[in-house]
Scaffold this motif. Structure first.
Motif, PDB file in Angstrom:
ATOM      1  N   ALA A 123       7.500  -0.345   3.630  1.00 20.45           N
ATOM      2  CA  ALA A 123       7.037  -1.620   4.183  1.00 20.45           C
ATOM      3  C   ALA A 123       6.539  -1.501   5.600  1.00 20.45           C
ATOM      4  O   ALA A 123       6.020  -2.433   6.150  1.00 20.45           O
ATOM      5  N   PHE A 165       1.608  -6.869   0.180  1.00 19.86           N
ATOM      6  CA  PHE A 165       1.051  -6.305   1.410  1.00 19.86           C
ATOM      7  C   PHE A 165       1.630  -7.046   2.601  1.00 19.86           C
ATOM      8  O   PHE A 165       1.684  -8.277   2.613  1.00 19.86           O
ATOM      9  N   ARG A 166       2.066  -6.265   3.590  1.00 24.26           N
ATOM     10  CA  ARG A 166       2.606  -6.836   4.832  1.00 24.26           C
ATOM     11  C   ARG A 166       1.913  -6.162   6.001  1.00 24.26           C
ATOM     12  O   ARG A 166       1.876  -4.944   6.096  1.00 24.26           O
ATOM     13  N   ASP A 199       5.610 -10.864   3.962  1.00 22.55           N
ATOM     14  CA  ASP A 199       4.439 -10.386   3.245  1.00 22.55           C
ATOM     15  C   ASP A 199       3.291 -11.384   3.362  1.00 22.55           C
ATOM     16  O   ASP A 199       3.502 -12.600   3.294  1.00 22.55           O
ATOM     17  N   THR A 251       1.501  -2.397   0.570  1.00 19.14           N
ATOM     18  CA  THR A 251       2.820  -2.047   1.080  1.00 19.14           C
ATOM     19  C   THR A 251       3.748  -1.653  -0.062  1.00 19.14           C
ATOM     20  O   THR A 251       4.577  -0.762   0.077  1.00 19.14           O
TER      21      THR A 251
END
Length: 700
Positions: free
Chosen positions: A19, A256-257, A264, A302
């Motif tokens: 992440a 996705f972050r 996120d 991510t």
């Protein structure tokens, strides 16, 4: 032109579970298109600064500004990108300003390059000192060796230095107490010249060390602020050289972050895209639609799995093409025809006229891209994407700046791709009719996706073109804005002259609400700039309270089409205070400005890049309204906003118009919900005021 980014894609069947932010791997091999573009832009900027510093008297200090673009290149890209920019900028500066310009560019490249590389590697002042000593020693050795060979040049330089020292000594000798010091200065300098190699070496090391430390001290502070601006929405080009095959595409529980974000921005999302399929992506502002575009175009998620049979091929023939929401960032050519083919491999045969005709730009090939409207730029970006015959085309709000006729034409072109070329189309949109035209709809909710037309957020409805009219209850009395016979010609009195406006006559009164609409290229934006005092009309006059508005810049506030381009500061409070002209530490005024536009005062400390599109528009309005302008011009205020955000913005403006007597002029292609805000409607056609067609197609 489809945008091309600057890091990695080309991966396939890869699962990401971490992440944290990842640093872009360093490339090898020849320069990528984005690296060439960055090098050329930064080289031109540095060369321009160097030329000004050399040519303009007493402007040598400006040369320090040239270290900023070079420093950013060194921080974000490979060393060879910096070298390329240095060679290009140095040659341009040499041709215009001689050796002084060339050396200024080289100095900027050295200081900026050293600072950027040290910053990128996470080092500090000790590294700068060590590097400067090495560079200074190398420079000193080179200077000594050169003057050893070039004896005549050495004698000329020494004679000049001796004359300067003798002049200083002569001045000192006129002071009775300094006669002895003057003689010692001459004697000591003569002794130093006897050991000139040591003297020259010491001067070289000392000069380089001093310049490096001063540059590091100044530039590192600038870069600390610049590199802190997140470049989160850039596209990324693939590294792999495998076969290009972006579809069929499958996303499985993709998240996705963004770096340093607590949550996120996308996901979990599971979806597929098949060859020749038209998929619409909908969702409210902030639900992750643009982030999904980045993942589909090659950015690594991510978490989750992205599967495709081959490389993404971003910007390459037969690969993935992206048309983004703001076309200004994608148009690179100065001529329309050049921009369509920009970046294509040499020898590629493209029927430019046919492509331009498909997107509604027939006959625009020789036009200057700088003179195109927002909608025309959007069409040009689509033409550049089609020139690559992509297997996957991602369109992010491509119709937001286009008039209704052009909207239908563009959708016809895009939809036809899936039938004629088996091109997969992923269209991100807020409009209900555009989503209904797709084979499937994927709706993002901010915490996942629902597919196959599952009910999602309220969509933006399209409305009929309003009839040109004048409200019977228009306020009487002296007008705030008055246009008398206004006309404007771009390139006036040149062979390239183009008439944008002609014979414009109307008035805007206190508390009035006026809607101005027309097709792309009809002169709406030109008219807005004239009313704001930013452009002086070629003929006629535009008056604010009876005086030329061009002499009262700021009296009429204007909100541009792309709100992000109008936000110049890093944080909300600083942006509002800077726009309104008060201190950012005046919390009462900042809070009042935020409350005026319906934003939570806690947003004052938020970074601009962390705001949604609707919040950015409101921050722009907060700064403009805090200046208490006589009138407010809004250029495409609803572009890119979902239905809820658009409705909230219109409700806010209606309240301000009624409660505070705000005078509003709106330029828009979207008409739904504008009836209460703008009782009056003006229609522009080919630069002239005209009657708009009725719903039945006739004239009112």
């Amino acid at each position: 032109m489809p945008a091309v980014g600057c890091a990695r894609t080309g991966w396939q069947n890869r699962e990401m579970t971490t992440a944290g932010p990842q640093r872009t791997p360093r490339r090898s091999g020849s320069l990528q298109p984005v690296e060439l573009a960055q090098a050329s832009v930064m080289a031109a900027l540095c060369a321009a600064i160097a030329i000004i510093a050399v040519v303009v008297p007493f402007a040598a200090g400006l040369s320090l500004l040239g270290t900023v673009p070079m420093g950013l290149l060194a921080y974000r890209y490979r060393l060879r990108v910096l070298i390329t920019a240095t060679v290009a900028g140095g040659l341009v500066a040499f041709l215009i300003a001689g050796m002084g310009g060339f050396m200024t560019v080289v100095n900027c490249a050295y200081i900026g390059g050293l600072t950027g590389i040290v910053k990128r590697r996470g080092r500090g002042t000790p590294t700068v000192v060590a590097s400067s000593l090495v560079a200074g020693a190398a420079f000193g050795v080179f200077a000594v060796a050169a003057l050893t060979v070039l004896s005549r040049l050495r004698h000329l330089i020494f004679d000049s230095m001796t004359a300067n020292v003798d002049g200083v000594a002569a001045i000192m000798a006129r002071v009775p107490q300094l006669e002895g010091a003057a003689e010692r200065l001459k004697a000591d300098f003569a002794t130093a010249l006897h050991y000139w190699p040591i003297l020259l070496f010491a001067i070289g090391v000392g000069t380089i060390l001093w310049v490096s430390l001063v540059g590091w001290w100044a530039l590192s502070r600038v870069m600390t602020r610049l590199v802190g601006v997140p470049d989160v929405h850039k596209l990324e080009t693939p590294i792999g050289d495998g076969p290009i095959a972006p579809v069929p595409l499958q996303l499985l529980d993709v998240r996705f972050r963004y770096p340093s974000s607590p949550k996120d921005a996308l996901g979990p999302v599971s979806m597929t895209v098949q060859p020749g399929e038209h998929v619409a992506v909908t969702g409210a502002n902030g639900s992750g639609k643009t982030t999904l575009m980045l993942v589909l175009s090659g950015r690594e998620p991510t978490a989750g799995t992205v599967q495709r049979p081959g490389a993404v091929g971003l910007g390459r023939t037969g690969g993935t093409a992206v048309v983004m929401q703001h076309p200004e960032s994608q148009v690179l050519g100065t001529r329309v025809a050049d921009d369509v083919v920009w970046g294509l491999p040499p020898g590629t045969s493209i029927d430019v006229d046919r492509l331009l005709g498909e997107v509604g730009l027939d006959g625009f090939g020789e036009r200057d891209t700088g003179g195109l409207s927002g909608g025309e730029l959007q069409r040009l970006a689509v033409a550049g994407a089609l020139a690559r015959e992509p297997a996957l085309l991602i369109a992010d709000e491509v119709t937001s700046m286009v008039d209704q006729d052009g909207r239908e034409g563009l959708m016809s072109v895009l939809s036809g791709l899936t039938r004629r070329h088996r091109t997969a189309l992923v269209h991100i949109t807020h409009y209900n009719d555009e989503a209904e035209a797709a084979d499937r709809t994927v709706t993002l909710s901010g915490n996942g996706a629902s597919a196959d037309n599952v009910a999602g957020p309220e969509m933006v409805e399209t409305a009929e073109v309003p009839v040109a009219s004048t409200a019977p209850d228009r306020p009487a009395g002296r007008p705030v804005l008055e246009l008398r016979g206004v006309g404007h010609v771009y390139g006036y009195d040149t062979p390239w002259a183009k008439t944008a406006l002609s014979g414009i006559d109307f008035s805007v009164h206190e508390g009035d609400g006026v809607l101005i609409h027309g097709l792309n290229g009809s002169g709406k934006s030109t008219l807005a700039w004239i009313m704001a005092g930013l452009t002086v009309p070629t003929v006629g006059e535009c008056l604010l309270d009876g005086a030329p508005v061009s002499e009262q810049v700021g009296g009429v506030a204007i909100s541009f089409q792309a709100a992000r381009l109008q936000l110049m500061r890093s944080h909300v409070a600083l942006e509002i205070a800077s726009s309104a002209g008060f201190s950012m530490y005046d919390q009462a005024k900042v809070t009042e400005a935020l409350n005026t536009v319906g934003l939570d005062p806690t947003l004052a400390s938020r970074r601009i890049d962390q705001l949604s599109g609707g919040q950015m528009r409101r921050v722009v309005l907060a700064g403009l309204l805090a200046r208490s302008p006589r009138a407010l011009i809004l250029d495409e205020p609803l572009a890119g906003l979902d239905a809820a955000s658009a409705r909230g913005l219109l409700r806010l403006l209606e309240d301000l118009r009624r409660r505070r007597g705000l005078t509003v002029v709106v330029i828009s292609h979207d008409f739904a919900g504008l009836e209460d805000l703008c009782p009056r409607t003006l229609h522009l056609q080919d630069g002239e005021l005209a009657a708009a067609p009725t719903n039945a197609g006739g004239l009112p």
